[in-house]
Motif scaffolding. Structure first.
Motif, PDB file in Angstrom:
ATOM      1  N   GLU A 110       8.550  18.430   5.761  1.00  0.00           N
ATOM      2  CA  GLU A 110       9.450  19.587   5.883  1.00  0.00           C
ATOM      3  C   GLU A 110      10.629  19.454   4.930  1.00  0.00           C
ATOM      4  O   GLU A 110      11.000  20.421   4.251  1.00  0.00           O
ATOM      5  CB  GLU A 110       9.967  19.719   7.318  1.00  0.00           C
ATOM      6  CG  GLU A 110       8.937  20.238   8.281  1.00  0.00           C
ATOM      7  CD  GLU A 110       9.483  20.379   9.682  1.00  0.00           C
ATOM      8  OE1 GLU A 110      10.510  21.059   9.866  1.00  0.00           O
ATOM      9  OE2 GLU A 110       8.886  19.796  10.599  1.00  0.00           O
ATOM     10  N   ARG A 111      11.224  18.285   4.888  1.00  0.00           N
ATOM     11  CA  ARG A 111      12.372  18.061   3.996  1.00  0.00           C
ATOM     12  C   ARG A 111      11.985  18.317   2.537  1.00  0.00           C
ATOM     13  O   ARG A 111      12.746  18.939   1.790  1.00  0.00           O
ATOM     14  CB  ARG A 111      12.903  16.634   4.158  1.00  0.00           C
ATOM     15  CG  ARG A 111      13.643  16.401   5.432  1.00  0.00           C
ATOM     16  CD  ARG A 111      14.174  14.954   5.490  1.00  0.00           C
ATOM     17  NE  ARG A 111      14.897  14.740   6.713  1.00  0.00           N
ATOM     18  CZ  ARG A 111      14.427  14.072   7.761  1.00  0.00           C
ATOM     19  NH1 ARG A 111      13.221  13.519   7.723  1.00  0.00           N
ATOM     20  NH2 ARG A 111      15.168  13.925   8.837  1.00  0.00           N
ATOM     21  N   ARG A 112      10.820  17.823   2.121  1.00  0.00           N
ATOM     22  CA  ARG A 112      10.369  18.039   0.737  1.00  0.00           C
ATOM     23  C   ARG A 112      10.179  19.532   0.453  1.00  0.00           C
ATOM     24  O   ARG A 112      10.604  20.035  -0.584  1.00  0.00           O
ATOM     25  CB  ARG A 112       9.055  17.294   0.470  1.00  0.00           C
ATOM     26  CG  ARG A 112       9.190  15.793   0.382  1.00  0.00           C
ATOM     27  CD  ARG A 112       7.924  15.125  -0.126  1.00  0.00           C
ATOM     28  NE  ARG A 112       6.736  15.387   0.653  1.00  0.00           N
ATOM     29  CZ  ARG A 112       6.344  14.686   1.719  1.00  0.00           C
ATOM     30  NH1 ARG A 112       7.068  13.651   2.136  1.00  0.00           N
ATOM     31  NH2 ARG A 112       5.225  14.996   2.359  1.00  0.00           N
ATOM     32  N   ALA A 113       9.529  20.224   1.371  1.00  0.00           N
ATOM     33  CA  ALA A 113       9.275  21.657   1.188  1.00  0.00           C
ATOM     34  C   ALA A 113      10.582  22.440   1.147  1.00  0.00           C
ATOM     35  O   ALA A 113      10.773  23.306   0.284  1.00  0.00           O
ATOM     36  CB  ALA A 113       8.368  22.183   2.307  1.00  0.00           C
ATOM     37  N   LEU A 114      11.478  22.147   2.064  1.00  0.00           N
ATOM     38  CA  LEU A 114      12.740  22.877   2.117  1.00  0.00           C
ATOM     39  C   LEU A 114      13.614  22.578   0.905  1.00  0.00           C
ATOM     40  O   LEU A 114      14.286  23.473   0.386  1.00  0.00           O
ATOM     41  CB  LEU A 114      13.475  22.574   3.419  1.00  0.00           C
ATOM     42  CG  LEU A 114      12.758  23.116   4.667  1.00  0.00           C
ATOM     43  CD1 LEU A 114      13.415  22.609   5.935  1.00  0.00           C
ATOM     44  CD2 LEU A 114      12.684  24.635   4.649  1.00  0.00           C
ATOM     45  N   ALA A 115      13.590  21.347   0.416  1.00  0.00           N
ATOM     46  CA  ALA A 115      14.337  21.009  -0.797  1.00  0.00           C
ATOM     47  C   ALA A 115      13.822  21.844  -1.969  1.00  0.00           C
ATOM     48  O   ALA A 115      14.608  22.321  -2.796  1.00  0.00           O
ATOM     49  CB  ALA A 115      14.224  19.516  -1.099  1.00  0.00           C
ATOM     50  N   GLU A 116      12.508  22.025  -2.021  1.00  0.00           N
ATOM     51  CA  GLU A 116      11.904  22.853  -3.071  1.00  0.00           C
ATOM     52  C   GLU A 116      12.406  24.293  -2.992  1.00  0.00           C
ATOM     53  O   GLU A 116      12.510  24.982  -4.002  1.00  0.00           O
ATOM     54  CB  GLU A 116      10.377  22.808  -2.936  1.00  0.00           C
ATOM     55  CG  GLU A 116       9.629  23.385  -4.088  1.00  0.00           C
ATOM     56  CD  GLU A 116       9.789  22.582  -5.378  1.00  0.00           C
ATOM     57  OE1 GLU A 116       9.760  23.209  -6.442  1.00  0.00           O
ATOM     58  OE2 GLU A 116       9.971  21.352  -5.323  1.00  0.00           O
ATOM     59  N   LEU A 117      12.741  24.733  -1.791  1.00  0.00           N
ATOM     60  CA  LEU A 117      13.244  26.091  -1.575  1.00  0.00           C
ATOM     61  C   LEU A 117      14.768  26.169  -1.673  1.00  0.00           C
ATOM     62  O   LEU A 117      15.349  27.234  -1.481  1.00  0.00           O
ATOM     63  CB  LEU A 117      12.801  26.607  -0.196  1.00  0.00           C
ATOM     64  CG  LEU A 117      11.292  26.759   0.005  1.00  0.00           C
ATOM     65  CD1 LEU A 117      10.978  27.040   1.465  1.00  0.00           C
ATOM     66  CD2 LEU A 117      10.738  27.852  -0.898  1.00  0.00           C
ATOM     67  N   GLY A 118      15.412  25.036  -1.923  1.00  0.00           N
ATOM     68  CA  GLY A 118      16.872  25.009  -2.020  1.00  0.00           C
ATOM     69  C   GLY A 118      17.572  25.052  -0.678  1.00  0.00           C
ATOM     70  O   GLY A 118      18.723  25.490  -0.582  1.00  0.00           O
ATOM     71  N   ILE A 119      16.882  24.585   0.369  1.00  0.00           N
ATOM     72  CA  ILE A 119      17.437  24.609   1.724  1.00  0.00           C
ATOM     73  C   ILE A 119      17.743  23.180   2.151  1.00  0.00           C
ATOM     74  O   ILE A 119      16.915  22.289   2.019  1.00  0.00           O
ATOM     75  CB  ILE A 119      16.452  25.285   2.707  1.00  0.00           C
ATOM     76  CG1 ILE A 119      16.245  26.753   2.288  1.00  0.00           C
ATOM     77  CG2 ILE A 119      16.959  25.184   4.145  1.00  0.00           C
ATOM     78  CD1 ILE A 119      15.180  27.472   3.061  1.00  0.00           C
ATOM     79  N   ALA A 120      18.940  22.982   2.688  1.00  0.00           N
ATOM     80  CA  ALA A 120      19.399  21.659   3.099  1.00  0.00           C
ATOM     81  C   ALA A 120      18.555  21.097   4.240  1.00  0.00           C
ATOM     82  O   ALA A 120      17.927  21.838   5.001  1.00  0.00           O
ATOM     83  CB  ALA A 120      20.858  21.728   3.535  1.00  0.00           C
ATOM     84  N   ASP A 121      18.569  19.797   4.369  1.00  0.00           N
ATOM     85  CA  ASP A 121      17.844  19.070   5.414  1.00  0.00           C
ATOM     86  C   ASP A 121      18.296  19.555   6.792  1.00  0.00           C
ATOM     87  O   ASP A 121      19.438  19.343   7.186  1.00  0.00           O
ATOM     88  CB  ASP A 121      18.110  17.577   5.266  1.00  0.00           C
ATOM     89  CG  ASP A 121      17.367  16.718   6.270  1.00  0.00           C
ATOM     90  OD1 ASP A 121      16.828  17.252   7.265  1.00  0.00           O
ATOM     91  OD2 ASP A 121      17.337  15.491   6.064  1.00  0.00           O
ATOM     92  N   PRO A 122      17.414  20.204   7.540  1.00  0.00           N
ATOM     93  CA  PRO A 122      17.799  20.727   8.851  1.00  0.00           C
ATOM     94  C   PRO A 122      17.856  19.657   9.941  1.00  0.00           C
ATOM     95  O   PRO A 122      18.355  19.919  11.029  1.00  0.00           O
ATOM     96  CB  PRO A 122      16.689  21.736   9.162  1.00  0.00           C
ATOM     97  CG  PRO A 122      15.499  21.157   8.459  1.00  0.00           C
ATOM     98  CD  PRO A 122      16.042  20.529   7.201  1.00  0.00           C
ATOM     99  N   TYR A 123      17.352  18.466   9.653  1.00  0.00           N
ATOM    100  CA  TYR A 123      17.304  17.423  10.670  1.00  0.00           C
ATOM    101  C   TYR A 123      18.538  16.532  10.679  1.00  0.00           C
ATOM    102  O   TYR A 123      18.606  15.600  11.461  1.00  0.00           O
ATOM    103  CB  TYR A 123      16.036  16.581  10.518  1.00  0.00           C
ATOM    104  CG  TYR A 123      14.825  17.374  10.884  1.00  0.00           C
ATOM    105  CD1 TYR A 123      14.590  17.768  12.198  1.00  0.00           C
ATOM    106  CD2 TYR A 123      13.911  17.777   9.916  1.00  0.00           C
ATOM    107  CE1 TYR A 123      13.495  18.517  12.534  1.00  0.00           C
ATOM    108  CE2 TYR A 123      12.805  18.531  10.254  1.00  0.00           C
ATOM    109  CZ  TYR A 123      12.597  18.900  11.560  1.00  0.00           C
ATOM    110  OH  TYR A 123      11.516  19.651  11.899  1.00  0.00           O
TER     111      TYR A 123
END
Length: 172
Positions: free
Chosen positions: A152-165
């Motif tokens: 999830e972290r890798r995918a969200l980083a690709e989208l420019g979204i900070a680590d939600p965890y």
């Protein structure tokens, strides 16, 4: 080839960005997964994303999980994830991974509580749901949960979204 079909209910605002967000989030989830080769395979990989109401998700959650309450995201895999690796190397054909369903009110409320835009939280939930379709699980043991969160972290980083965890956990 990844194909994402979206259905946006009236509960979601009409900015028109939701189908594009679903497409981007599913593609990022596949790319960040152990099945990343699917993106470049000769198979048409399809995921359906439903932006639903809390009531729709409550009814699905009650029917399929025995929990009579809305939740943020539900995933409905179409096949055993153990088969994905072998199917991903086949030429041609279609692989229906399954459906991801989000609840509008729960998503907006959680985003607000976390201090993130609804769009960012919805992207996280779609990534989370898509990873479930790809065989990831966070409920059986700690190692599998950590593997899923890393994807999830890798995918969200690709989208420019900070680590939600960093501050909270996702329910599903």
């Amino acid at each position: 080839m990844i194909r994402v079909e979206s259905d946006v209910s009236g509960e979601w605002d009409s900015q028109g960005e939701w189908p594009l967000l679903a497409d981007q989030a599913v593609r990022a989830a596949v790319a960040a997964s152990r099945h990343h080769a699917l993106a470049d395979s000769g198979i048409a990989v399809e995921v359906s994303v439903k932006y639903g109401s809390d009531e729709e998700v409550r009814a699905l959650n009650a029917s399929y999980r025995g929990k009579d309450k809305p939740t943020n995201v539900l995933s409905f895999p179409m096949l055993d994830s153990a088969l994905i690796g072998s199917l991903g190397s086949a030429a041609g054909g279609e692989l229906l991974l399954g459906d991801v369903v989000l609840a509008s009110g729960v998503c907006a409320r959680e985003g607000s509580e976390k201090g993130v835009p609804t769009r960012s939280h919805a992207a996280h939930l779609i990534v989370h749901g898509a990873l479930h379709l790809l065989g990831y699980d966070h409920e059986t043991d700690e190692d599998r949960a950590e593997e899923m969160e890393a994807a999830e972290r890798r995918a969200l980083a690709e989208l420019g979204i900070a680590d939600p965890y960093l501050a909270t956990e996702v329910r599903s």
